[in-house]
Design a protein around this motif. Structure first.
Motif: not given
Length: 62
Positions: A1-20
């Protein structure tokens, strides 16, 4: 969902939320209770940072 974001901060925090969320969904009730405070703090931190990252891109998240 967030892993393909072009924005590093969205990718980082979005994937962290999904992982948690996935980690919590795999826990037993006992594990959830014992880890609740730690996971709550991490969810809050990543959620706040994701909202800020989205706002930086002009997207408001409530």
């Amino acid at each position: 969902m967030f892993a393909d974001s072009r924005q590093a901060d969205i990718r980082t925090h979005g994937t962290a939320l999904v992982d948690l969320a996935w980690k919590v969904s795999q826990m037993s009730i006992e594990e959830e209770f014992s880890a609740a405070e730690d996971y709550s703090a991490m969810l809050d931190a990543h959620s706040s940072r994701l909202k800020a990252a989205c706002a930086d891109q002009g997207v408001m998240v409530n």
